[in-house]
Design an enzyme around this catalytic site. Structure first.
Site, PDB file in Angstrom:
ATOM      1  N   HIS A  60       0.878  -1.171   0.000  1.00  0.00           N
ATOM      2  CA  HIS A  60       0.000   0.000   0.000  1.00  0.00           C
ATOM      3  C   HIS A  60       0.913   1.217   0.000  1.00  0.00           C
ATOM      4  O   HIS A  60       2.031   1.150   0.536  1.00  0.00           O
ATOM      5  CB  HIS A  60      -0.825   0.103   1.282  1.00  0.00           C
ATOM      6  CG  HIS A  60      -1.736  -1.044   1.558  1.00  0.00           C
ATOM      7  ND1 HIS A  60      -1.341  -2.167   2.226  1.00  0.00           N
ATOM      8  CD2 HIS A  60      -3.043  -1.224   1.288  1.00  0.00           C
ATOM      9  CE1 HIS A  60      -2.368  -2.993   2.346  1.00  0.00           C
ATOM     10  NE2 HIS A  60      -3.414  -2.449   1.780  1.00  0.00           N
ATOM     11  N   ASP A  86       2.416   1.842   3.384  1.00  0.00           N
ATOM     12  CA  ASP A  86       3.358   0.851   3.935  1.00  0.00           C
ATOM     13  C   ASP A  86       4.793   1.328   3.741  1.00  0.00           C
ATOM     14  O   ASP A  86       5.688   0.955   4.498  1.00  0.00           O
ATOM     15  CB  ASP A  86       3.239  -0.507   3.215  1.00  0.00           C
ATOM     16  CG  ASP A  86       1.883  -1.158   3.374  1.00  0.00           C
ATOM     17  OD1 ASP A  86       1.154  -0.791   4.311  1.00  0.00           O
ATOM     18  OD2 ASP A  86       1.550  -2.032   2.545  1.00  0.00           O
ATOM     19  N   MET A 142       2.530  -5.916  -7.567  1.00  0.00           N
ATOM     20  CA  MET A 142       1.215  -5.332  -7.279  1.00  0.00           C
ATOM     21  C   MET A 142       1.350  -4.176  -6.291  1.00  0.00           C
ATOM     22  O   MET A 142       2.173  -4.229  -5.379  1.00  0.00           O
ATOM     23  CB  MET A 142       0.310  -6.427  -6.690  1.00  0.00           C
ATOM     24  CG  MET A 142      -1.077  -5.984  -6.306  1.00  0.00           C
ATOM     25  SD  MET A 142      -1.189  -5.378  -4.620  1.00  0.00           S
ATOM     26  CE  MET A 142      -1.922  -6.774  -3.789  1.00  0.00           C
ATOM     27  N   GLU A 183     -11.051  -6.463  -5.321  1.00  0.00           N
ATOM     28  CA  GLU A 183     -11.082  -7.484  -4.256  1.00  0.00           C
ATOM     29  C   GLU A 183     -12.351  -7.341  -3.431  1.00  0.00           C
ATOM     30  O   GLU A 183     -12.608  -6.297  -2.850  1.00  0.00           O
ATOM     31  CB  GLU A 183      -9.845  -7.317  -3.373  1.00  0.00           C
ATOM     32  CG  GLU A 183      -9.799  -8.294  -2.213  1.00  0.00           C
ATOM     33  CD  GLU A 183      -8.525  -8.183  -1.396  1.00  0.00           C
ATOM     34  OE1 GLU A 183      -7.537  -7.577  -1.880  1.00  0.00           O
ATOM     35  OE2 GLU A 183      -8.516  -8.705  -0.264  1.00  0.00           O
ATOM     36  N   LYS A 235     -15.059  -8.415  -0.326  1.00  0.00           N
ATOM     37  CA  LYS A 235     -15.112  -8.914   1.056  1.00  0.00           C
ATOM     38  C   LYS A 235     -16.520  -8.632   1.567  1.00  0.00           C
ATOM     39  O   LYS A 235     -17.041  -7.542   1.329  1.00  0.00           O
ATOM     40  CB  LYS A 235     -14.061  -8.189   1.900  1.00  0.00           C
ATOM     41  CG  LYS A 235     -13.909  -8.731   3.312  1.00  0.00           C
ATOM     42  CD  LYS A 235     -12.726  -8.065   4.015  1.00  0.00           C
ATOM     43  CE  LYS A 235     -12.572  -8.591   5.415  1.00  0.00           C
ATOM     44  NZ  LYS A 235     -11.456  -7.946   6.134  1.00  0.00           N
ATOM     45  N   GLU A 246      -9.932 -13.399  -2.582  1.00  0.00           N
ATOM     46  CA  GLU A 246      -9.172 -13.828  -1.396  1.00  0.00           C
ATOM     47  C   GLU A 246      -9.873 -15.004  -0.730  1.00  0.00           C
ATOM     48  O   GLU A 246     -11.079 -14.941  -0.478  1.00  0.00           O
ATOM     49  CB  GLU A 246      -9.026 -12.667  -0.405  1.00  0.00           C
ATOM     50  CG  GLU A 246      -8.379 -13.140   0.895  1.00  0.00           C
ATOM     51  CD  GLU A 246      -8.007 -12.039   1.856  1.00  0.00           C
ATOM     52  OE1 GLU A 246      -7.469 -11.012   1.417  1.00  0.00           O
ATOM     53  OE2 GLU A 246      -8.242 -12.226   3.068  1.00  0.00           O
ATOM     54  N   HIS A 253     -12.048 -14.245   2.360  1.00  0.00           N
ATOM     55  CA  HIS A 253     -13.250 -13.437   2.159  1.00  0.00           C
ATOM     56  C   HIS A 253     -14.413 -14.251   1.610  1.00  0.00           C
ATOM     57  O   HIS A 253     -15.556 -14.054   2.014  1.00  0.00           O
ATOM     58  CB  HIS A 253     -12.932 -12.255   1.246  1.00  0.00           C
ATOM     59  CG  HIS A 253     -11.874 -11.355   1.821  1.00  0.00           C
ATOM     60  ND1 HIS A 253     -11.375 -10.274   1.160  1.00  0.00           N
ATOM     61  CD2 HIS A 253     -11.218 -11.400   3.007  1.00  0.00           C
ATOM     62  CE1 HIS A 253     -10.457  -9.678   1.908  1.00  0.00           C
ATOM     63  NE2 HIS A 253     -10.346 -10.357   3.035  1.00  0.00           N
ATOM     64  N   ASP A 290      -5.353 -13.549  -3.668  1.00  0.00           N
ATOM     65  CA  ASP A 290      -4.894 -13.390  -2.281  1.00  0.00           C
ATOM     66  C   ASP A 290      -5.051 -14.727  -1.570  1.00  0.00           C
ATOM     67  O   ASP A 290      -6.169 -15.152  -1.241  1.00  0.00           O
ATOM     68  CB  ASP A 290      -5.706 -12.307  -1.548  1.00  0.00           C
ATOM     69  CG  ASP A 290      -5.165 -10.913  -1.796  1.00  0.00           C
ATOM     70  OD1 ASP A 290      -4.254 -10.751  -2.636  1.00  0.00           O
ATOM     71  OD2 ASP A 290      -5.652  -9.967  -1.129  1.00  0.00           O
ATOM     72  N   ASP A 309     -12.194 -12.097   9.814  1.00  0.00           N
ATOM     73  CA  ASP A 309     -11.202 -12.276   8.733  1.00  0.00           C
ATOM     74  C   ASP A 309      -9.855 -12.657   9.348  1.00  0.00           C
ATOM     75  O   ASP A 309      -9.141 -11.806   9.866  1.00  0.00           O
ATOM     76  CB  ASP A 309     -11.088 -10.950   7.970  1.00  0.00           C
ATOM     77  CG  ASP A 309     -10.157 -11.030   6.787  1.00  0.00           C
ATOM     78  OD1 ASP A 309     -10.030 -12.119   6.199  1.00  0.00           O
ATOM     79  OD2 ASP A 309      -9.570  -9.995   6.443  1.00  0.00           O
ATOM     80  N   ASP A 368      -7.057 -14.300   7.950  1.00  0.00           N
ATOM     81  CA  ASP A 368      -5.817 -14.138   7.166  1.00  0.00           C
ATOM     82  C   ASP A 368      -4.715 -15.076   7.659  1.00  0.00           C
ATOM     83  O   ASP A 368      -3.572 -14.656   7.908  1.00  0.00           O
ATOM     84  CB  ASP A 368      -5.314 -12.678   7.216  1.00  0.00           C
ATOM     85  CG  ASP A 368      -6.263 -11.712   6.512  1.00  0.00           C
ATOM     86  OD1 ASP A 368      -7.020 -12.138   5.627  1.00  0.00           O
ATOM     87  OD2 ASP A 368      -6.232 -10.511   6.860  1.00  0.00           O
ATOM     88  N   ASP A 425      -1.746 -13.026   1.231  1.00  0.00           N
ATOM     89  CA  ASP A 425      -2.283 -11.912   2.025  1.00  0.00           C
ATOM     90  C   ASP A 425      -2.682 -12.494   3.377  1.00  0.00           C
ATOM     91  O   ASP A 425      -3.853 -12.763   3.630  1.00  0.00           O
ATOM     92  CB  ASP A 425      -3.485 -11.274   1.322  1.00  0.00           C
ATOM     93  CG  ASP A 425      -3.937 -10.021   2.061  1.00  0.00           C
ATOM     94  OD1 ASP A 425      -3.194  -9.560   2.953  1.00  0.00           O
ATOM     95  OD2 ASP A 425      -5.027  -9.503   1.756  1.00  0.00           O
TER      96      ASP A 425
HETATM   97  C1  GCO Z   1      -8.097  -7.874   4.328  1.00  0.00           C
HETATM   98  C2  GCO Z   1      -7.805  -7.394   2.925  1.00  0.00           C
HETATM   99  C3  GCO Z   1      -6.598  -6.565   2.760  1.00  0.00           C
HETATM  100  C4  GCO Z   1      -6.359  -6.174   1.314  1.00  0.00           C
HETATM  101  C5  GCO Z   1      -5.195  -5.261   1.203  1.00  0.00           C
HETATM  102  C6  GCO Z   1      -4.965  -4.829  -0.210  1.00  0.00           C
HETATM  103  O1  GCO Z   1      -7.552  -8.901   4.708  1.00  0.00           O
HETATM  104  O2  GCO Z   1      -8.897  -7.285   4.990  1.00  0.00           O
HETATM  105  O3  GCO Z   1      -7.666  -8.553   2.181  1.00  0.00           O
HETATM  106  O4  GCO Z   1      -5.481  -7.237   3.262  1.00  0.00           O
HETATM  107  O5  GCO Z   1      -6.123  -7.286   0.506  1.00  0.00           O
HETATM  108  O6  GCO Z   1      -5.407  -4.186   2.021  1.00  0.00           O
HETATM  109  O7  GCO Z   1      -5.834  -3.825  -0.500  1.00  0.00           O
HETATM  110 MN    MN Z   2      -8.513 -10.883   4.479  1.00  0.00          MN
HETATM  111 MN    MN Z   3      -6.703  -9.345   0.631  1.00  0.00          MN
END
Ligand code: GCO
Ligand code: MN
Ligand code: MN
Length: 393
Positions: free
Chosen positions: A56, A59, A90, A183, A185, A219, A222, A247, A257, A259, A293
């Site tokens: 980002h 970041d 990316m 993306e 969610k 993702e 998600h 992702d 979420d 991750d 991700d």
């Molecule tokens: C999450 C999202 C984020 C996005 C990232 C790229 O886990 O809530 O997936 O991680 O992928 O911010 O925009």
């Molecule tokens: Mn996520």
């Molecule tokens: Mn993501």
């Protein structure tokens, strides 16, 4: 000792700076890991065999940095990329962290918030292009609502469409070779996020002015949060030629979420996903970056973060190996062999015509016998499980 599952550059594994740099903050607790140094993250990832890092805007360049400061940070980062041979495939914009985005960025009711989101994204697109990114991700984390009467959801979609049309135009004007990946969610951080699944995104893309340069970035976590099959969602995106990015992570159903480290939950779903991406079942292979991700458990220190990163990549390669073994297994091939009927093959091969419709009506089919016939899927699924558990192939 070298292992065939050690990651290599050509595997195209990537991580976000925000993933291996995740500090383990959650809504209930403070960070458990120190502020990361992006250069250190890039060097460690390169040593582990990753292909690149994604980021980002915030970041790398702290919000509010002066132009000179920004240029210095980017110059130094490019030097580290060059020294390590790492790519930035990316880039994306943080359109969720600033308090101004509390009720959305591109979909906000306030034109000043929408303009601020555009300004930030224009700068972040320039940064992505400067770092050589080919994909630009849009994750609309704050584009949603709790008090749903606050706006007509149709107005939200219209604003989002306008912003994407505008930004596609900008990329084309600048001559950047960037493509966009949307993306989805379903919720978190908003109660409901607009365009909650990849399927919704795929339709929305067809309404955009420059739809050919826009695809999806599905993702795992998600779609699982939405209770959906991730392999089915990826398959639809691939079939539409819209899988621009992916992702990878893991998620338990019915949770926030998470991750999690790729393949750490639902290994069967992960195997079916890798099988699709690697094309071992036929039908084409995904050739873009395999992006993780995800982040390490909050219980971990830095050593745990690198175990997490290695684990994501190793598990992907192990599953790719299992997928090849499964699809090459003669018993699997026999179970999946295409079925033929000489009466029907010619009728079901072409399109509609009066003659074919008439001929089809005349074919006699014993539906009751079809209903009694076993399909062998218990055996098929057990074979999948045995490949996965390592006792076959
Ligand atoms: C999450 C999202 C984020 C996005 C990232 C790229 O886990 O809530 O997936 O991680 O992928 O911010 O925009
Ligand atoms: Mn996520
Ligand atoms: Mn993501």
């Amino acid at each position: 000792m070298a292992s065939p599952f050690d990651p290599q550059r050509e595997d195209l594994f990537t991580f976000g700076l925000w993933t291996v740099g995740n500090r383990g903050r959650d809504p209930f607790g403070e960070p458990v890991r120190p502020v990361p140094d992006p250069h250190h993250l890039v060097r460690r990832l390169a040593e582990l065999g990753a292909h690149g890092v994604n980021l980002h805007d915030d970041d790398l360049v702290p919000p509010g940095a002066s132009a000179a400061e920004r240029d210095r940070i980017v110059r130094e980062f490019r030097r580290t990329l060059r020294d390590t041979g790492m790519q930035v495939p990316m880039a994306t914009t943080n359109l969720f962290g600033h308090p101004a985005f509390k009720d959305g960025a591109f979909t906000s009711n306030d034109p000043r918030v929408r303009a601020f989101a555009l300004q930030k994204t224009l700068r972040a697109i320039d940064l992505g292009a400067e770092l050589g990114a080919g994909i630009y991700v849009f994750w609309g984390g704050r584009e949603g609502s709790e008090a749903d009467a606050c706006r007509d959801p149709r107005a939200a979609l219209q604003r989002l469409r306008w912003a994407l049309d505008f930004l596609c135009g900008y990329v084309l004007d600048q001559g950047y070779g960037l493509r966009f990946a949307l993306e989805a969610k379903p919720n978190e951080p908003r109660g409901d996020i607009y365009l909650p699944t990849t399927g919704h995104m795929l339709h929305f893309i067809t309404t955009l002015q420059h739809h050919e340069m826009v695809g999806v970035n599905p993702e795992v976590a998600h779609e699982v949060m939405a209770g959906l099959s991730f392999p089915h969602c990826v398959a639809q995106a691939m079939a539409a030629g819209k899988l621009f990015h992916v992702d990878l992570n893991a998620q338990k159903i019915g949770r926030y979420d998470q991750d999690l480290r790729f393949g750490s939950e639902d290994q069967k779903g992960a195997l079916l996903l890798v099988r699709l991406l690697e094309g071992t079942c036929g039908g084409g292979r995904y050739t873009g970056p395999r992006h993780f991700d995800a982040h390490a458990y909050r219980s971990e220190d830095e050593a745990g973060v690198w175990e997490f990163a290695k684990g994501c990549m190793r598990t992907y390669k192990i599953l790719a190996h299992k997928a090849r073994g499964f699809d090459a297994d003669p018993e699997v091939r026999a179970l999946l062999a295409e079925q033929h009927d000489p009466r029907l093959d010619p009728l079901l091969a072409g399109g509609n015509s009066r003659e074919v419709a008439e001929a089809l009506r005349g074919v006699s089919i014993d539906a009751d016998a079809l209903g009694r016939r076993g399909l062998g899927y218990e055996r098929l699924d057990q074979l999948l499980v045995e490949h996965l558990l390592g006792v076959r192939g």
